[in-house]
Design a protein around this motif. Structure first.
Motif, PDB file in Angstrom:
ATOM      1  N   ASP A   1     -10.238  12.521   7.720  1.00  0.00           N
ATOM      2  CA  ASP A   1      -9.704  12.732   9.066  1.00  0.00           C
ATOM      3  C   ASP A   1      -8.277  13.288   9.068  1.00  0.00           C
ATOM      4  O   ASP A   1      -7.651  13.442  10.108  1.00  0.00           O
ATOM      5  CB  ASP A   1      -9.746  11.426   9.864  1.00  0.00           C
ATOM      6  CG  ASP A   1      -8.897  10.327   9.217  1.00  0.00           C
ATOM      7  OD1 ASP A   1      -8.289  10.571   8.156  1.00  0.00           O
ATOM      8  OD2 ASP A   1      -8.855   9.212   9.791  1.00  0.00           O
ATOM      9  N   GLY A   2      -7.736  13.583   7.862  1.00  0.00           N
ATOM     10  CA  GLY A   2      -6.405  14.156   7.764  1.00  0.00           C
ATOM     11  C   GLY A   2      -5.296  13.136   7.574  1.00  0.00           C
ATOM     12  O   GLY A   2      -4.145  13.508   7.311  1.00  0.00           O
ATOM     13  N   SER A   3      -5.621  11.854   7.680  1.00  0.00           N
ATOM     14  CA  SER A   3      -4.608  10.803   7.476  1.00  0.00           C
ATOM     15  C   SER A   3      -4.321  10.635   5.986  1.00  0.00           C
ATOM     16  O   SER A   3      -5.135  10.996   5.135  1.00  0.00           O
ATOM     17  CB  SER A   3      -5.090   9.484   8.068  1.00  0.00           C
ATOM     18  OG  SER A   3      -6.304   9.071   7.454  1.00  0.00           O
ATOM     19  N   LYS A   4      -3.173  10.081   5.680  1.00  0.00           N
ATOM     20  CA  LYS A   4      -2.791   9.890   4.289  1.00  0.00           C
ATOM     21  C   LYS A   4      -3.642   8.808   3.631  1.00  0.00           C
ATOM     22  O   LYS A   4      -3.897   7.767   4.227  1.00  0.00           O
ATOM     23  CB  LYS A   4      -1.309   9.502   4.194  1.00  0.00           C
ATOM     24  CG  LYS A   4      -0.357  10.638   4.533  1.00  0.00           C
ATOM     25  CD  LYS A   4       1.089  10.216   4.324  1.00  0.00           C
ATOM     26  CE  LYS A   4       2.032  11.383   4.564  1.00  0.00           C
ATOM     27  NZ  LYS A   4       3.450  11.002   4.338  1.00  0.00           N
ATOM     28  N   HIS A   5      -4.059   9.063   2.416  1.00  0.00           N
ATOM     29  CA  HIS A   5      -4.836   8.083   1.657  1.00  0.00           C
ATOM     30  C   HIS A   5      -3.875   7.190   0.880  1.00  0.00           C
ATOM     31  O   HIS A   5      -3.004   7.672   0.155  1.00  0.00           O
ATOM     32  CB  HIS A   5      -5.788   8.785   0.690  1.00  0.00           C
ATOM     33  CG  HIS A   5      -6.642   7.839  -0.106  1.00  0.00           C
ATOM     34  ND1 HIS A   5      -6.255   7.354  -1.338  1.00  0.00           N
ATOM     35  CD2 HIS A   5      -7.841   7.276   0.177  1.00  0.00           C
ATOM     36  CE1 HIS A   5      -7.193   6.538  -1.800  1.00  0.00           C
ATOM     37  NE2 HIS A   5      -8.161   6.478  -0.894  1.00  0.00           N
TER      38      HIS A   5
ATOM     39  N   ARG B   1       0.862  -1.189   0.000  1.00  0.00           N
ATOM     40  CA  ARG B   1       0.000   0.000   0.000  1.00  0.00           C
ATOM     41  C   ARG B   1       0.892   1.231   0.000  1.00  0.00           C
ATOM     42  O   ARG B   1       1.857   1.296   0.776  1.00  0.00           O
ATOM     43  CB  ARG B   1      -0.919   0.005   1.231  1.00  0.00           C
ATOM     44  CG  ARG B   1      -2.014  -1.032   1.161  1.00  0.00           C
ATOM     45  CD  ARG B   1      -2.773  -1.154   2.477  1.00  0.00           C
ATOM     46  NE  ARG B   1      -3.359   0.103   2.905  1.00  0.00           N
ATOM     47  CZ  ARG B   1      -4.497   0.599   2.419  1.00  0.00           C
ATOM     48  NH1 ARG B   1      -5.168  -0.063   1.479  1.00  0.00           N
ATOM     49  NH2 ARG B   1      -4.979   1.756   2.848  1.00  0.00           N
ATOM     50  N   ILE B   2       0.556   2.218  -0.835  1.00  0.00           N
ATOM     51  CA  ILE B   2       1.409   3.393  -0.975  1.00  0.00           C
ATOM     52  C   ILE B   2       0.565   4.654  -0.997  1.00  0.00           C
ATOM     53  O   ILE B   2      -0.567   4.661  -1.494  1.00  0.00           O
ATOM     54  CB  ILE B   2       2.267   3.297  -2.269  1.00  0.00           C
ATOM     55  CG1 ILE B   2       3.214   4.488  -2.366  1.00  0.00           C
ATOM     56  CG2 ILE B   2       1.397   3.202  -3.507  1.00  0.00           C
ATOM     57  CD1 ILE B   2       4.242   4.357  -3.485  1.00  0.00           C
ATOM     58  N   TRP B   3       1.112   5.742  -0.453  1.00  0.00           N
ATOM     59  CA  TRP B   3       0.417   7.032  -0.407  1.00  0.00           C
ATOM     60  C   TRP B   3       0.286   7.609  -1.811  1.00  0.00           C
ATOM     61  O   TRP B   3       1.249   7.668  -2.569  1.00  0.00           O
ATOM     62  CB  TRP B   3       1.191   7.991   0.495  1.00  0.00           C
ATOM     63  CG  TRP B   3       0.556   9.354   0.643  1.00  0.00           C
ATOM     64  CD1 TRP B   3      -0.745   9.621   0.894  1.00  0.00           C
ATOM     65  CD2 TRP B   3       1.223  10.621   0.569  1.00  0.00           C
ATOM     66  NE1 TRP B   3      -0.961  10.973   0.968  1.00  0.00           N
ATOM     67  CE2 TRP B   3       0.231  11.622   0.781  1.00  0.00           C
ATOM     68  CE3 TRP B   3       2.539  11.030   0.346  1.00  0.00           C
ATOM     69  CZ2 TRP B   3       0.529  12.982   0.764  1.00  0.00           C
ATOM     70  CZ3 TRP B   3       2.831  12.383   0.340  1.00  0.00           C
ATOM     71  CH2 TRP B   3       1.840  13.343   0.550  1.00  0.00           C
ATOM     72  N   ASP B   4      -0.922   8.081  -2.142  1.00  0.00           N
ATOM     73  CA  ASP B   4      -1.158   8.616  -3.486  1.00  0.00           C
ATOM     74  C   ASP B   4      -1.142  10.143  -3.540  1.00  0.00           C
ATOM     75  O   ASP B   4      -1.553  10.757  -4.531  1.00  0.00           O
ATOM     76  CB  ASP B   4      -2.494   8.101  -4.047  1.00  0.00           C
ATOM     77  CG  ASP B   4      -3.697   8.601  -3.240  1.00  0.00           C
ATOM     78  OD1 ASP B   4      -3.493   9.348  -2.258  1.00  0.00           O
ATOM     79  OD2 ASP B   4      -4.828   8.239  -3.596  1.00  0.00           O
ATOM     80  N   GLY B   5      -0.653  10.776  -2.463  1.00  0.00           N
ATOM     81  CA  GLY B   5      -0.546  12.233  -2.466  1.00  0.00           C
ATOM     82  C   GLY B   5      -1.783  12.948  -1.953  1.00  0.00           C
ATOM     83  O   GLY B   5      -1.800  14.173  -1.859  1.00  0.00           O
TER      84      GLY B   5
END
Length: 420
Positions: free
Chosen positions: A71-75, A62-66
């Motif tokens: 809730d402010g957490s990284k998607h 799983r990787i952050w998509d920017g």
């Protein structure tokens, strides 16, 4: 130790053409054919694969998509490969590069109209309520036909169609154009739309020609009617404030008795707030329209004398009220202004069927105030006029230059300058 692979190739000479193929044997060192999930270190030990297989036999991460969740957490998005750990790593690096370069677009089913409403709440929530109302009207009235279109499916034709549906209103078309582009800009920032797609959607949009109404001062007929009209005291108080002080409508309507200082030859009115309308409801905004709007304006003697008497008769502290409201409502103001224009028209010799005064607005009085002061330059400076107006020097210079253009005798000056 070596192993060999055979390859079939075709060549151009006659013998090979008859055979139709050519055999080649290539020897490859065995240690170059190791499993892709393992890499041999210099010390001879084997490095572990960066990603491991899951229960379905897939390499997964799983990787952050920017983007961010509510809730402010990284998607984060799921990436997988059935081939190898190295193949998954290539996908991870490619996505990271897209995110860093602003090229990544997340997969979303959000509808364009829903996103437009979200843009209004997020980007325009701190703007003036009248400005918010303008954008809301554009979205709900002129973009609502896109209610069932996904944001990701918006194309150049949708943009142009929104313009085409309002071609008879050039100014509205400008507002649609500005709103549509700003919505799409936020979509690019949110990774809901690619930067390249933004350029394609917004390019070559045709707008009807819009000619801005030229600002004007009062005509001689209108000036005479200001003093000849049979106004009520409330109407005359408003007319005197916009005529003698050049106030904006909202600045005049917000005034209270505490904003005036009456002293022989030195009476003033202080501008510290403005009244705006939210639909019909009035609301005091505790600052003028601009930062330059805070100012103290001299009251000419005729205006000061009348306003002092008007204030003395008031039951409350506000100069302008409605029957059931301590502040004047929008509907009450519209009725008052219509009455002012009607009485001025009658004083100017016009009738309802054949009016002598047309298109008169409160802002024309403000422009008239500025123009009259500009005629007094250099007795008063451009900078001082701007302070009295609560506006920029550039605005005053535009008015001043227009006055100079009217007064210039180009032919006479050229004749004198080049005379022998």
């Amino acid at each position: 130790m070596y192993i060999f692979h055979t390859y079939c190739t075709t060549f151009g000479n006659s013998l090979q053409a008859e055979l139709g193929f050519h055999l080649a044997v290539i020897f490859v060192p065995k240690n170059r054919l190791l499993h892709p999930a393992a890499i041999k270190r210099k010390d001879g030990t084997m490095a572990k694969a960066k990603y491991k297989k899951n229960s379905r036999g897939e390499y997964h991460t799983r990787i952050w998509d920017g983007t961010y969740n509510a809730d402010g957490s990284k998607h984060r998005v799921n990436l997988k490969s059935k081939k190898s750990s190295a193949d998954l790593e290539r996908k991870v690096n490619a996505l990271k590069s897209q995110v860093e370069n602003g090229q990544y677009v997340q997969d979303s089913d959000i509808l364009f109209l829903d996103y437009a409403r979200q843009w209004l709440r997020v980007k325009k929530g701190v703007r003036e309520k009248n400005t918010q109302a303008m954008y809301r009207n554009v979205i709900e009235t002129h973009l609502s036909f896109l209610a069932d279109v996904r944001l990701a499916d918006i194309r150049n034709s949708h943009f142009q169609l929104a313009i085409n549906r309002a071609l008879d209103k050039p100014r509205t078309c400008q507002q649609i154009y500005i709103t549509f582009k700003q919505i799409l800009k936020m979509a690019v920032t949110d990774n809901c739309l690619g930067a390249g797609m933004f350029d394609m959607i917004c390019s070559d949009i045709n707008l009807p020609k819009y000619t801005r109404t030229e600002k004007r001062a009062l005509t001689p007929l209108e000036k005479d009617a200001v003093f000849a009209a049979d106004f009520t005291d409330r109407e005359r108080a408003f007319v005197y404030l916009i005529y003698y002080c050049g106030l904006r409508r909202g600045e005049a309507l917000a005034l209270s008795v505490f904003d005036f200082s009456f002293e022989a030859g030195k009476s003033t009115v202080s501008i510290t707030k403005s009244l705006i309308f939210v639909n019909n409801a009035p609301e005091i905004k505790e600052m003028p329209k601009t930062d330059n709007g805070f100012r103290k304006i001299p009251l000419p003697e005729q205006a000061a004398k009348f306003l002092k008497g008007y204030i003395a008769k008031l039951d409350g502290t506000q100069l302008f009220t409605s029957r059931n409201s301590p502040l004047i409502t929008h509907s009450s103001y519209v009725k008052m202004w219509a009455s002012i224009v009607r009485k001025m028209n009658r004083a100017a010799g016009g009738t309802e069927s054949f009016p002598a005064i047309n298109g008169l607005t409160a802002h024309i009085f403000r422009h008239n105030y500025c123009s009259n002061l500009c005629y007094k330059v250099p007795e008063i400076s451009i900078k001082k006029i701007a302070r009295l107006m609560g506006d920029s020097e550039k605005m005053v210079m535009d008015v001043y230059n227009h006055i100079i253009d009217e007064k210039e005798d180009v032919f006479g000056v050229v004749e004198d300058a080049l005379a022998m």
